[in-house]
Design a protein around this motif. Structure first.
Motif, PDB file in Angstrom:
ATOM      1  N   GLY A 171      55.037  32.429  44.193  1.00 21.30           N
ATOM      2  CA  GLY A 171      54.300  33.638  44.487  1.00 21.30           C
ATOM      3  C   GLY A 171      54.491  34.486  43.373  1.00 21.30           C
ATOM      4  N   LEU A 172      55.688  34.686  42.632  1.00 29.81           N
ATOM      5  CA  LEU A 172      55.835  35.511  41.400  1.00 29.81           C
ATOM      6  C   LEU A 172      54.718  34.951  40.497  1.00 29.81           C
ATOM      7  N   MET A 173      54.699  33.582  40.128  1.00 31.78           N
ATOM      8  CA  MET A 173      53.854  33.187  39.173  1.00 31.78           C
ATOM      9  C   MET A 173      52.249  33.714  39.543  1.00 31.78           C
ATOM     10  N   ALA A 174      51.926  33.430  41.021  1.00 31.07           N
ATOM     11  CA  ALA A 174      50.581  33.993  41.411  1.00 31.07           C
ATOM     12  C   ALA A 174      50.496  35.449  41.233  1.00 31.07           C
ATOM     13  N   GLY A 175      51.299  36.221  41.398  1.00 31.37           N
ATOM     14  CA  GLY A 175      51.157  37.652  41.261  1.00 31.37           C
ATOM     15  C   GLY A 175      50.940  37.929  39.608  1.00 31.37           C
ATOM     16  N   ALA A 176      51.566  37.121  38.829  1.00 30.54           N
ATOM     17  CA  ALA A 176      51.243  37.286  37.152  1.00 30.54           C
ATOM     18  C   ALA A 176      49.753  36.810  37.071  1.00 30.54           C
ATOM     19  N   VAL A 177      49.440  35.771  37.941  1.00 35.12           N
ATOM     20  CA  VAL A 177      48.185  35.161  37.803  1.00 35.12           C
ATOM     21  C   VAL A 177      46.858  36.213  38.084  1.00 35.12           C
ATOM     22  N   MET A 178      47.443  36.747  39.066  1.00 37.95           N
ATOM     23  CA  MET A 178      46.335  37.989  39.632  1.00 37.95           C
ATOM     24  C   MET A 178      46.062  39.013  38.657  1.00 37.95           C
ATOM     25  N   GLN A 179      47.208  39.270  38.047  1.00 39.88           N
ATOM     26  CA  GLN A 179      47.070  40.424  36.960  1.00 39.88           C
ATOM     27  C   GLN A 179      46.320  40.045  35.691  1.00 39.88           C
ATOM     28  N   LEU A 180      46.577  38.738  35.497  1.00 39.43           N
ATOM     29  CA  LEU A 180      45.766  38.054  34.111  1.00 39.43           C
ATOM     30  C   LEU A 180      44.302  37.977  34.745  1.00 39.43           C
ATOM     31  N   ALA A 181      43.827  37.449  35.784  1.00 37.58           N
ATOM     32  CA  ALA A 181      42.690  37.161  36.280  1.00 37.58           C
ATOM     33  C   ALA A 181      41.908  38.505  36.358  1.00 37.58           C
ATOM     34  N   ASP A 182      42.543  39.815  36.179  1.00 40.04           N
ATOM     35  CA  ASP A 182      42.014  40.959  36.269  1.00 40.04           C
ATOM     36  C   ASP A 182      41.774  41.713  35.083  1.00 40.04           C
ATOM     37  N   LEU A 183      42.181  40.915  34.227  1.00 43.90           N
ATOM     38  CA  LEU A 183      41.748  41.530  32.936  1.00 43.90           C
ATOM     39  C   LEU A 183      40.166  41.158  32.441  1.00 43.90           C
ATOM     40  N   PRO A 184      39.673  42.401  31.991  1.00 39.77           N
ATOM     41  CA  PRO A 184      38.189  42.447  31.773  1.00 39.77           C
ATOM     42  C   PRO A 184      37.533  41.344  31.392  1.00 39.77           C
ATOM     43  N   PHE A 185      37.907  40.796  30.140  1.00 39.61           N
ATOM     44  CA  PHE A 185      37.340  39.610  29.662  1.00 39.61           C
ATOM     45  C   PHE A 185      37.389  38.454  30.472  1.00 39.61           C
ATOM     46  N   ILE A 186      38.271  38.317  31.382  1.00 42.18           N
ATOM     47  CA  ILE A 186      38.201  37.062  32.010  1.00 42.18           C
ATOM     48  C   ILE A 186      37.579  37.173  33.199  1.00 42.18           C
TER      49      ILE A 186
END
Length: 369
Positions: free
Chosen positions: A46-61
């Motif tokens: 869950g913690l890793m998925a939270g970081a993934v969600m933040q990463l996926a929300d970056l504009p270039f991604i």
């Protein structure tokens, strides 16, 4: 007399009795660790998925059309192959729980993303194209994958499902029904990422070059009926115009709705195959994918508008997070060595299905509209 008194000195044996009892007292704690390990594993994912969600929300991604599900499996694979030693081995039971049980629940709640009204909005042409593309892609992928490319049944079906229905989410839905190994799902998702991303960039180019001779309605049906992921459909259509984006998204949702009947047919096929293999005739039980039934029920509930819109939106966000957790856990369980064994053949199947979606989908849309 002195010697007899000195022999009595080893009386510290009595404190040893409590010491001996200590391991017995520790056994309840030891027996309680499995659920603790499972919880720790789930929380870790869950913690890793939270970081993934933040990463996926970056504009270039987001501009690349990579959904959190795709980013999740990539990050999970990187961790599972290069940093797994930093996670306690006992937490693996929680990772497996997330990749299996939580996955089923998340797929069921994915039904809140569609409604009967959306399917009716595109009419018979959109529905006909969706059915033809899904059935054709599944049949071509399964036959070509097994007979021409020598892939095993699960890898061929998972790759076909990702291309036919809704990308990574379809792979996730098929995996528990087939009981496939994690690395087979990972290679199937890899084809979705590669060819779906290619579609997102090429379709607008083809349209502006005048190679897609469609009006707005037909173009939306074509994009929604042939591009892999929901996010990739939106990315491709939004580079054309809002009207096309609306039609394409609705048609894509009709393909998602076909997940339920396809899984039910798959369950009957697996039952028949198991019966013939065991020589039991009709005695094998039908493996009903209950999460698919839940998907259908929640889609109907969503169609009735009995749940407030803000609650539905919140559940959808939570469901995306749960699916991201499942994909991340799937990535953690995947090994690059397993992927390398079937990698080129899976990519060849993904390419064949991609050509079918481009050319065959074009012909189907022309016939339907």
């Amino acid at each position: 007399m002195n010697t007899s008194t000195t022999t009595a000195v080893p009386l510290p044996a009595s404190p040893a009795a409590p010491a001996a009892a200590a391991p017995a007292a520790a056994t309840p704690a030891a027996s309680a660790t499995p659920w603790r390990d499972k919880l720790n594993g789930v929380l870790f994912v869950g913690l890793m998925a939270g970081a993934v969600m933040q990463l996926a929300d970056l504009p270039f991604i987001r501009q690349l059309g990579f959904s959190p599900l795709v980013v999740g499996i990539v990050c999970g694979m990187l961790y599972g192959n290069f940093l797994r030693g930093t996670m306690p081995a006992d937490w693996g039971v929680g990772v497996n729980f997330t990749a299996r049980r939580l996955l089923r629940i998340a797929v069921a709640f994915y039904g809140l993303n569609i409604s009967i009204q959306q399917i009716a909005a595109v009419g018979m042409p959109g529905l006909a194209v969706s059915v033809a593309v899904v059935v054709g892609t599944l049949l071509i992928g399964t036959v070509v994958g097994q007979r021409l490319l020598g892939l095993d049944r699960d890898t061929a079906m998972l790759t076909a499902a990702g291309s036919a229905i809704c990308g990574a989410a379809a792979v996730l839905a098929f995996e528990p029904t087939l009981r496939a190994a994690p690395h087979k799902s990972a290679v199937a998702v890899a084809t979705v990422v590669l060819f779906g991303t290619l579609s997102m960039f090429l379709y607008p180019v083809f349209y502006h070059a005048g190679w897609l001779n469609f009006d707005t309605q037909a173009l939306g049906i074509y994009i929604g009926g042939t591009v892999h992921e929901v996010a990739q459909v939106v990315g491709a259509a939004s580079n054309i115009d809002p009207a096309t984006t609306e039609v394409a998204t609705i048609v894509k949702m009709t393909r998602v709705a076909l997940l339920v009947p396809v899984l039910l047919v798959l369950g009957m096929y697996l039952r028949s195959a198991a019966s013939h293999a065991d020589g039991q005739g009709k005695s094998a039980k039908l493996p009903i994918p209950w999460f698919a039934v839940g998907f259908l029920v929640l889609a109907i509930i969503n169609s009735l508008d009995i749940i407030p819109a803000d609650i539905v939106a919140a559940i959808r966000r939570l469901d995306v997070f749960a699916l991201t957790m499942a994909m991340t856990a799937l990535g953690i369980e995947t090994r690059f060595a397993q992927i390398r064994k079937a990698g080129p053949r899976v990519m060849a199947l993904g390419f064949i299905l991609y050509v079918w979606l481009l050319a065959g989908g074009y012909g189907i849309v022309k016939l339907a509209t």
